[in-house]
Design a protein around this motif. Structure first.
Motif, PDB file in Angstrom:
ATOM      1  N   PRO A   1       0.604  -1.247  -0.211  1.00 10.59           N
ATOM      2  CA  PRO A   1       0.119  -0.143  -0.110  1.00 10.59           C
ATOM      3  C   PRO A   1       0.764   1.666   0.189  1.00 10.59           C
ATOM      4  O   PRO A   1       2.190   0.962   0.126  1.00 10.59           O
ATOM      5  CB  PRO A   1      -1.381  -0.161   1.556  1.00 10.59           C
TER       6      PRO A   1
ATOM      7  N   MET B   1       5.982  -8.803  -1.506  1.00  9.07           N
ATOM      8  CA  MET B   1       4.356  -7.672  -1.270  1.00  9.07           C
ATOM      9  C   MET B   1       4.911  -6.868   0.799  1.00  9.07           C
ATOM     10  O   MET B   1       6.067  -7.977   0.966  1.00  9.07           O
ATOM     11  CB  MET B   1       3.399  -8.489  -0.564  1.00  9.07           C
TER      12      MET B   1
ATOM     13  N   GLU C   1       4.880  -5.600   4.114  1.00  6.68           N
ATOM     14  CA  GLU C   1       3.667  -5.528   5.072  1.00  6.68           C
ATOM     15  C   GLU C   1       3.660  -4.638   6.061  1.00  6.68           C
ATOM     16  O   GLU C   1       4.352  -4.471   7.164  1.00  6.68           O
ATOM     17  CB  GLU C   1       3.238  -7.151   5.541  1.00  6.68           C
TER      18      GLU C   1
ATOM     19  N   TYR D   1      -6.509   1.522  -3.460  1.00  3.17           N
ATOM     20  CA  TYR D   1      -4.945  -0.071  -3.427  1.00  3.17           C
ATOM     21  C   TYR D   1      -6.035  -1.596  -2.782  1.00  3.17           C
ATOM     22  O   TYR D   1      -5.445  -2.477  -3.047  1.00  3.17           O
ATOM     23  CB  TYR D   1      -4.211   0.220  -2.250  1.00  3.17           C
ATOM     24  N   ARG D   2      -6.458  -0.866  -1.741  1.00  5.80           N
ATOM     25  CA  ARG D   2      -7.240  -2.483  -0.982  1.00  5.80           C
ATOM     26  C   ARG D   2      -8.224  -2.573  -2.118  1.00  5.80           C
ATOM     27  O   ARG D   2      -8.663  -3.875  -2.678  1.00  5.80           O
ATOM     28  CB  ARG D   2      -8.597  -1.906   0.503  1.00  5.80           C
TER      29      ARG D   2
ATOM     30  N   THR E   1      -6.013  -2.228  -6.194  1.00  4.50           N
ATOM     31  CA  THR E   1      -4.470  -3.199  -6.872  1.00  4.50           C
ATOM     32  C   THR E   1      -4.752  -4.706  -5.736  1.00  4.50           C
ATOM     33  O   THR E   1      -3.799  -5.619  -6.052  1.00  4.50           O
ATOM     34  CB  THR E   1      -4.132  -2.184  -5.609  1.00  4.50           C
ATOM     35  N   GLU E   2      -4.780  -4.805  -4.682  1.00  4.09           N
ATOM     36  CA  GLU E   2      -4.533  -5.751  -4.099  1.00  4.09           C
ATOM     37  C   GLU E   2      -5.111  -7.498  -4.948  1.00  4.09           C
ATOM     38  O   GLU E   2      -4.562  -7.813  -4.729  1.00  4.09           O
ATOM     39  CB  GLU E   2      -5.571  -6.229  -2.997  1.00  4.09           C
TER      40      GLU E   2
ATOM     41  N   ILE F   1      -2.554 -10.001  -5.926  1.00  2.00           N
ATOM     42  CA  ILE F   1      -1.969 -10.826  -5.481  1.00  2.00           C
ATOM     43  C   ILE F   1      -2.254 -11.612  -5.704  1.00  2.00           C
ATOM     44  O   ILE F   1      -1.246 -12.874  -6.306  1.00  2.00           O
ATOM     45  CB  ILE F   1      -1.988 -10.043  -3.632  1.00  2.00           C
TER      46      ILE F   1
ATOM     47  N   TYR G   1       4.113 -14.811  -4.680  1.00  4.19           N
ATOM     48  CA  TYR G   1       3.792 -14.168  -4.576  1.00  4.19           C
ATOM     49  C   TYR G   1       4.521 -14.067  -3.023  1.00  4.19           C
ATOM     50  O   TYR G   1       4.770 -15.440  -2.030  1.00  4.19           O
ATOM     51  CB  TYR G   1       2.397 -14.179  -4.302  1.00  4.19           C
TER      52      TYR G   1
ATOM     53  N   THR H   1       6.105 -12.938   1.415  1.00  2.00           N
ATOM     54  CA  THR H   1       5.506 -11.217   2.194  1.00  2.00           C
ATOM     55  C   THR H   1       7.214 -11.213   2.684  1.00  2.00           C
ATOM     56  O   THR H   1       7.543 -11.939   2.368  1.00  2.00           O
ATOM     57  CB  THR H   1       4.583 -11.613   2.873  1.00  2.00           C
TER      58      THR H   1
END
Ligand code: AP5
Length: 191
Positions: free
Chosen positions: A9, A113, A115, A150-151, A154-155, A158, A167, A169
Motif C-alpha cells: 500500500p 509484498m 506488509e 489500493y485495497r 490493487t490487492e 496479489i 508471491y 511477503t
C-alpha cells in the motif's frame, strides 16, 4: 533478465526499498509514480491530464501507465533486470506487463509484498508531507482514499501472482535498513 515487483500500500516503503535493491542487485528501478510526477512537473499534455487524478489519489488510466512501462522496457534492452515499483496496480496492468515481458523472453521472478500496519502507513505519509511537495500526502482524507483504492483495485493483483507461486511477503515494519536486509535475504534465495 531478473525482474521483481515490489508491492504494498501507499507508504509501505516501495520507493525507498526499490532504490536500494536496484543498486544492490544491478536492476533498473521503474516507478510509474515517479514517471507521472515528472510529466506533471514538466507540464506536458499527459501531465495535465493526470494531475487532478493523482491529487485525488485515484488511479490514472491503465493504457497510460502500460505504455510508459513498455517504452522504458524497450529503451533498456541490455538491462540485467527491472524492479517494478507501483506497477502493476490492476489485473489488466499485470496481464499487459506479462505480455510485454514474454515478448522479450523474460518474466516476473517474484512479487515482494511489504506488509505494514495501517496506522504506520498514514504516519509515514503525513510525516513526508512536512518535507515534500507531494499534494497527495497533505490531506489525511486523500491518504485514506489512496489506501482504499489500493485495497479495492490493487490487492486483486496479489492473486494473479500467487496462483503462479510468485508471491512472497516481507515484514515492512521497522527501520529502513532492517527491512532492506529482510528483502535482500528473500531475494538472494532466488537469484
Ligand atoms: P506512487 O508514487 O506509486 O505512490 P504510492 O503508491 O501512493 O506510494 P508512495 O510513494 O506514497 O509510498 P511507497 O510505498 O513508495 O513508500 P515510500 O518509500 O515512498 O503513485 C502516486 C499516484 O500516481 C497514484 O496515487 C496514482 O494516481 C498514480 N499512479 C502511479 N502508478 C500508477 C499505476 N500503475 N496505475 C495507475 N495510477 C498510478 O515511503 C513513504 C515515506 O515513508 C517516505 O517519506 C519514506 O522516507 C518513509 N519510510 C519508508 N520506509 C520507512 C520505514 N521503514 N520507517 C519509517 N519511514 C519510512
Amino acid at each position: 533478465m531478473t525482474n521483481f515487483l515490489i508491492f504494498g500500500p501507499p507508504g509501505s516503503g516501495k520507493g525507498t526499498q526499490s532504490v536500494k535493491l536496484a543498486s544492490e542487485f544491478n536492476l533498473i528501478h521503474l516507478s510509474t509514480g515517479d514517471m507521472l510526477r515528472e510529466e506533471v512537473a514538466a507540464k506536458t499534455e499527459l501531465g495535465k491530464k493526470v494531475e487532478g487524478i493523482m491529487q485525488r489519489g485515484e488511479l490514472v488510466p491503465d493504457e497510460v501507465v502500460i505504455q510508459m512501462i513498455a517504452e522504458r522496457i524497450d529503451s533498456n534492452p541490455d538491462a540485467n533486470g527491472f524492479i517494478f515499483d507501483g506497477f502493476p496496480r490492476t489485473v489488466d496492468q499485470a496481464r499487459a506487463l506479462d505480455e510485454t515481458l514474454t515478448e522479450k523472453n523474460t518474466s516476473i521472478l517474484k512479487m515482494l509484498m511489504l506488509e505494514v500496519e495501517h496506522e504506520e502507513l498514514v504516519r509515514r505519509l503525513l510525516l513526508r508531507a512536512e518535507v515534500s511537495d507531494r499534494p497527495d500526502d497533505r490531506d489525511v482524507n486523500i491518504i485514506e482514499n489512496r489506501i482504499k483504492v489500493y485495497r479495492e483495485k490493487t490487492e486483486p493483483v496479489i492473486e494473479y501472482y500467487r496462483k503462479d507461486g510468485k508471491y512472497l511477503t516481507v515484514n515492512g515494519m521497522g527501520d529502513i535498513e532492517e527491512i532492506f536486509n529482510r528483502l535482500k535475504e528473500t531475494i538472494a534465495a532466488y537469484i
